[in-house]
Write a protein that holds these residues in place. Sequence first.
Motif, PDB file in Angstrom:
ATOM      1  N   ASN A 197      49.750  -5.298 -52.309  1.00 13.28           N
ATOM      2  CA  ASN A 197      50.621  -6.431 -52.642  1.00 13.28           C
ATOM      3  C   ASN A 197      51.339  -6.959 -51.405  1.00 13.28           C
ATOM      4  O   ASN A 197      51.539  -8.173 -51.267  1.00 13.28           O
ATOM      5  N   MET A 198      51.750  -6.070 -50.512  1.00  9.72           N
ATOM      6  CA  MET A 198      52.382  -6.530 -49.272  1.00  9.72           C
ATOM      7  C   MET A 198      51.387  -7.317 -48.414  1.00  9.72           C
ATOM      8  O   MET A 198      51.732  -8.328 -47.801  1.00  9.72           O
ATOM      9  N   ILE A 199      50.137  -6.877 -48.375  1.00 11.23           N
ATOM     10  CA  ILE A 199      49.101  -7.623 -47.643  1.00 11.23           C
ATOM     11  C   ILE A 199      48.870  -8.977 -48.311  1.00 11.23           C
ATOM     12  O   ILE A 199      48.695 -10.005 -47.628  1.00 11.23           O
ATOM     13  N   LEU A 200      48.891  -9.006 -49.640  1.00 15.51           N
ATOM     14  CA  LEU A 200      48.740 -10.276 -50.354  1.00 15.51           C
ATOM     15  C   LEU A 200      49.912 -11.211 -50.041  1.00 15.51           C
ATOM     16  O   LEU A 200      49.717 -12.429 -49.900  1.00 15.51           O
ATOM     17  N   ALA A 201      51.117 -10.657 -49.910  1.00 13.30           N
ATOM     18  CA  ALA A 201      52.273 -11.487 -49.544  1.00 13.30           C
ATOM     19  C   ALA A 201      52.083 -12.095 -48.161  1.00 13.30           C
ATOM     20  O   ALA A 201      52.413 -13.273 -47.934  1.00 13.30           O
ATOM     21  N   ILE A 202      51.561 -11.314 -47.220  1.00 14.34           N
ATOM     22  CA  ILE A 202      51.263 -11.854 -45.885  1.00 14.34           C
ATOM     23  C   ILE A 202      50.253 -12.992 -45.987  1.00 14.34           C
ATOM     24  O   ILE A 202      50.361 -14.017 -45.291  1.00 14.34           O
ATOM     25  N   ALA A 203      49.276 -12.838 -46.876  1.00 15.07           N
ATOM     26  CA  ALA A 203      48.278 -13.890 -47.077  1.00 15.07           C
ATOM     27  C   ALA A 203      48.930 -15.163 -47.619  1.00 15.07           C
ATOM     28  O   ALA A 203      48.530 -16.283 -47.254  1.00 15.07           O
ATOM     29  N   VAL A 204      49.941 -15.026 -48.480  1.00 10.77           N
ATOM     30  CA  VAL A 204      50.638 -16.205 -49.009  1.00 10.77           C
ATOM     31  C   VAL A 204      51.408 -16.904 -47.888  1.00 10.77           C
ATOM     32  O   VAL A 204      51.369 -18.140 -47.761  1.00 10.77           O
ATOM     33  N   TYR A 205      52.125 -16.120 -47.063  1.00 10.08           N
ATOM     34  CA  TYR A 205      52.812 -16.720 -45.909  1.00 10.08           C
ATOM     35  C   TYR A 205      51.806 -17.455 -45.016  1.00 10.08           C
ATOM     36  O   TYR A 205      52.083 -18.551 -44.518  1.00 10.08           O
ATOM     37  N   HIS A 206      50.655 -16.844 -44.819  1.00 10.31           N
ATOM     38  CA  HIS A 206      49.632 -17.456 -43.973  1.00 10.31           C
ATOM     39  C   HIS A 206      49.172 -18.787 -44.554  1.00 10.31           C
ATOM     40  O   HIS A 206      49.000 -19.771 -43.827  1.00 10.31           O
ATOM     41  N   ARG A 207      48.980 -18.842 -45.858  1.00 11.78           N
ATOM     42  CA  ARG A 207      48.570 -20.100 -46.492  1.00 11.78           C
ATOM     43  C   ARG A 207      49.635 -21.179 -46.316  1.00 11.78           C
ATOM     44  O   ARG A 207      49.318 -22.340 -46.043  1.00 11.78           O
ATOM     45  N   LEU A 208      50.891 -20.813 -46.501  1.00 15.16           N
ATOM     46  CA  LEU A 208      51.961 -21.788 -46.310  1.00 15.16           C
ATOM     47  C   LEU A 208      52.001 -22.285 -44.871  1.00 15.16           C
ATOM     48  O   LEU A 208      52.207 -23.479 -44.613  1.00 15.16           O
ATOM     49  N   LEU A 209      51.799 -21.382 -43.914  1.00 16.61           N
ATOM     50  CA  LEU A 209      51.800 -21.788 -42.508  1.00 16.61           C
ATOM     51  C   LEU A 209      50.602 -22.687 -42.191  1.00 16.61           C
ATOM     52  O   LEU A 209      50.703 -23.567 -41.333  1.00 16.61           O
ATOM     53  N   ILE A 210      49.477 -22.476 -42.872  1.00 15.64           N
ATOM     54  CA  ILE A 210      48.332 -23.374 -42.697  1.00 15.64           C
ATOM     55  C   ILE A 210      48.724 -24.793 -43.095  1.00 15.64           C
ATOM     56  O   ILE A 210      48.422 -25.770 -42.389  1.00 15.64           O
ATOM     57  N   VAL A 264      51.811 -26.079 -43.312  1.00 12.49           N
ATOM     58  CA  VAL A 264      52.803 -26.602 -42.371  1.00 12.49           C
ATOM     59  C   VAL A 264      52.125 -27.025 -41.076  1.00 12.49           C
ATOM     60  O   VAL A 264      52.442 -28.070 -40.491  1.00 12.49           O
ATOM     61  N   GLY A 265      51.169 -26.232 -40.607  1.00  8.19           N
ATOM     62  CA  GLY A 265      50.454 -26.583 -39.390  1.00  8.19           C
ATOM     63  C   GLY A 265      49.621 -27.843 -39.530  1.00  8.19           C
ATOM     64  O   GLY A 265      49.371 -28.555 -38.560  1.00  8.19           O
ATOM     65  N   PHE A 266      49.205 -28.152 -40.761  1.00 13.63           N
ATOM     66  CA  PHE A 266      48.382 -29.338 -40.988  1.00 13.63           C
ATOM     67  C   PHE A 266      49.195 -30.622 -40.852  1.00 13.63           C
ATOM     68  O   PHE A 266      48.843 -31.515 -40.079  1.00 13.63           O
ATOM     69  N   ASN A 267      50.309 -30.744 -41.585  1.00 10.84           N
ATOM     70  CA  ASN A 267      51.058 -32.004 -41.508  1.00 10.84           C
ATOM     71  C   ASN A 267      52.572 -31.830 -41.631  1.00 10.84           C
ATOM     72  O   ASN A 267      53.266 -32.715 -42.128  1.00 10.84           O
ATOM     73  N   GLY A 268      53.084 -30.708 -41.163  1.00  9.05           N
ATOM     74  CA  GLY A 268      54.530 -30.584 -41.024  1.00  9.05           C
ATOM     75  C   GLY A 268      55.232 -29.888 -42.175  1.00  9.05           C
ATOM     76  O   GLY A 268      54.617 -29.359 -43.101  1.00  9.05           O
ATOM     77  N   MET A 269      56.573 -29.936 -42.094  1.00 11.53           N
ATOM     78  CA  MET A 269      57.437 -29.227 -43.024  1.00 11.53           C
ATOM     79  C   MET A 269      58.007 -30.199 -44.054  1.00 11.53           C
ATOM     80  O   MET A 269      58.196 -31.380 -43.772  1.00 11.53           O
ATOM     81  N   THR A 270      58.264 -29.679 -45.269  1.00 13.03           N
ATOM     82  CA  THR A 270      58.913 -30.459 -46.328  1.00 13.03           C
ATOM     83  C   THR A 270      59.913 -29.566 -47.054  1.00 13.03           C
ATOM     84  O   THR A 270      59.942 -28.349 -46.861  1.00 13.03           O
ATOM     85  N   LEU A 327      50.964 -35.972 -34.167  1.00  7.80           N
ATOM     86  CA  LEU A 327      51.542 -37.060 -34.952  1.00  7.80           C
ATOM     87  C   LEU A 327      51.453 -36.841 -36.461  1.00  7.80           C
ATOM     88  O   LEU A 327      52.027 -37.614 -37.228  1.00  7.80           O
ATOM     89  N   ALA A 328      50.731 -35.819 -36.931  1.00 13.10           N
ATOM     90  CA  ALA A 328      50.524 -35.617 -38.368  1.00 13.10           C
ATOM     91  C   ALA A 328      51.828 -35.487 -39.165  1.00 13.10           C
ATOM     92  O   ALA A 328      51.929 -36.046 -40.267  1.00 13.10           O
ATOM     93  N   PRO A 329      52.865 -34.781 -38.653  1.00 16.86           N
ATOM     94  CA  PRO A 329      54.093 -34.665 -39.447  1.00 16.86           C
ATOM     95  C   PRO A 329      54.820 -35.981 -39.693  1.00 16.86           C
ATOM     96  O   PRO A 329      55.787 -36.007 -40.473  1.00 16.86           O
ATOM     97  N   SER A 330      54.369 -37.076 -39.059  1.00 21.48           N
ATOM     98  CA  SER A 330      55.019 -38.365 -39.315  1.00 21.48           C
ATOM     99  C   SER A 330      54.870 -38.772 -40.778  1.00 21.48           C
ATOM    100  O   SER A 330      55.681 -39.541 -41.301  1.00 21.48           O
ATOM    101  N   VAL A 331      53.840 -38.249 -41.465  1.00 20.76           N
ATOM    102  CA  VAL A 331      53.660 -38.604 -42.868  1.00 20.76           C
ATOM    103  C   VAL A 331      54.819 -38.082 -43.711  1.00 20.76           C
ATOM    104  O   VAL A 331      55.219 -38.714 -44.696  1.00 20.76           O
ATOM    105  N   GLN A 332      55.388 -36.940 -43.342  1.00 25.34           N
ATOM    106  CA  GLN A 332      56.511 -36.388 -44.098  1.00 25.34           C
ATOM    107  C   GLN A 332      57.763 -37.225 -43.912  1.00 25.34           C
ATOM    108  O   GLN A 332      58.594 -37.313 -44.824  1.00 25.34           O
ATOM    109  N   ILE A 333      57.900 -37.842 -42.749  1.00 28.67           N
ATOM    110  CA  ILE A 333      59.048 -38.708 -42.490  1.00 28.67           C
ATOM    111  C   ILE A 333      58.913 -40.029 -43.234  1.00 28.67           C
ATOM    112  O   ILE A 333      59.895 -40.593 -43.713  1.00 28.67           O
TER     113      ILE A 333
END
Length: 532
Positions: A338-351, A353-359, A429-435
């Motif tokens: 389950n802890m490894i699965l939690a790391i996988a969830v963080y990794h997905r969220l970071l993917i 964020v890396g694609f088009n920024g934070m919200t 420039l991808a995070p400009s979509v969030q703005i």
Amino acid sequence: MDAFKPITERPWPPAKWREGIAILGTVVLSDLVLYRGHGFTGLAVLFAATSVLLTLASPGPRFKDSNTVKTPSPLRSWSFWVVGVLLLASTAKLVWCGSPLLVVVAIAMLAAFTAALSGVCPHVLETVFMAVQIIPAGYFGLCHYERSFKERPRHHAVTSGRWLAVLLPLAAFVVFGLLFILANPNLVTFFRDVRQWLERFAPTVPEMLLWVATAWTTVGLLRPMLGRTTEEILDSDEDSSPVGSDSPSPWYAALRNTLTTVILLFAVYLAFEFNTLWFRVFPKGFYYSGYAHEGAAWLTVALALATLMLSLAFRGGMLQDPRLPRLRRLAWLWSLENMILAIAVYHRLLIYVGFNGMTRMRVIGFLGISAVVVGFAMVVWKIIGNHNFLWLIRRQLWTLALAVYLFALAPTDAIVVRYNVHRILAGDLAPSVQISVHPIDSEGVLQLLPLLRCSDPIISHGVAAMLAERQITAEQLAQQRRNKGWTAYQGADSLVHRTLNAHADQWSEWTKDSRRRSESLQKFRGYAYQWY
């Protein structure tokens, strides 16, 4: 409070099978009416049917002790029939010409009806108490059902244990398997028939929460705690029993088989997760939302469900089973997965964020998975320290409350916008979509000022138009606040007003020309949408 005395003097009667039918029926009705319904007639049917189910499933006349005379049946009291007629009249009016006020009246009538069904005259204060006590009464009622299940004759417990040893692992395999399928679009595509079934019949997370809330509420109505204290209701909680005493639990085989099943299932899935999403370059057109947004949410649900399963497994009579150390070893192995699965969830969220920024929602996602991880750690600590279930519930609620508190107090928009601006100025420039598509509050709007120096003219002009529009709005808001007086003051709004006025010369062209402002905003939004 004399009306409460007859209830407090009598022990709760044993659980009846008809109570389970009433709870299931109410859950089904609430799903059809509240989640899939569209009007007042559905609510009328729900209130009327619930009153009938409560009457049929009520534990019935109670006893002061095993040698005393039965108390009068609530069905013979005038209050039961009077309130029942009033409830049916309100449901009939809902069918004829409903209104929100009438819904509130029907809810109050249902609470009064439940009080009368419990043998309490439904005065106004007693009715209010009946409504307020539903949540804790639901918890105590569930505890009573669990104790009733454990106190069944030995041969019944053994027979149930044999069935559970097969059915519980199978149910865990199906539930977690479906969650893993939903978390991976390519698996959903592969299991095309399963996908169609899920789309048609599988409940959503809000729908499942509605089921839980309805079942909890129904238990609270069936087993009211009028006048009872926590100690009186939970005095037979078995979590405090000495650990290691020679008392085999009929649940052992079911829990062992279930843990073994989920350990194997998680191992297969984690291998798939790492092979699919780790250490790879994502191609153009990769389904970021399906994997990183929806997928992370479903995996978080899986973690929350694992937390619930472990917390329910290691309590009560199971802590007295001499085979407990073997079960704990399986629990430690599943906890590691389950802890490894939690790391996988963080990794997905970071993917994502890396694609088009934070919200804001991604901040909520990080807080949510963190709360689940802390909650799971609490379950592990409960197992290690042999703490009772109430200890766990209190700390789980602390964790949830702290996550909500942090989100409420944190300058979320300032953090989000500053991060996105930093990425844009660094050449991404991808995070400009969030703005361009998300609203920005007063804590975050001033973080846009550095984007006026962006090398991309579409972005710099779009931000200038946004700030010009925000300055006009800030001026209007400041005037409204001055008219309303000091009680309407907001520090962040005041700072935005002063700062934007101080830098107004940088976007004066857009302030004076509303047409140019509108064109720049539309061009910016259309340009940024390519990264949506």
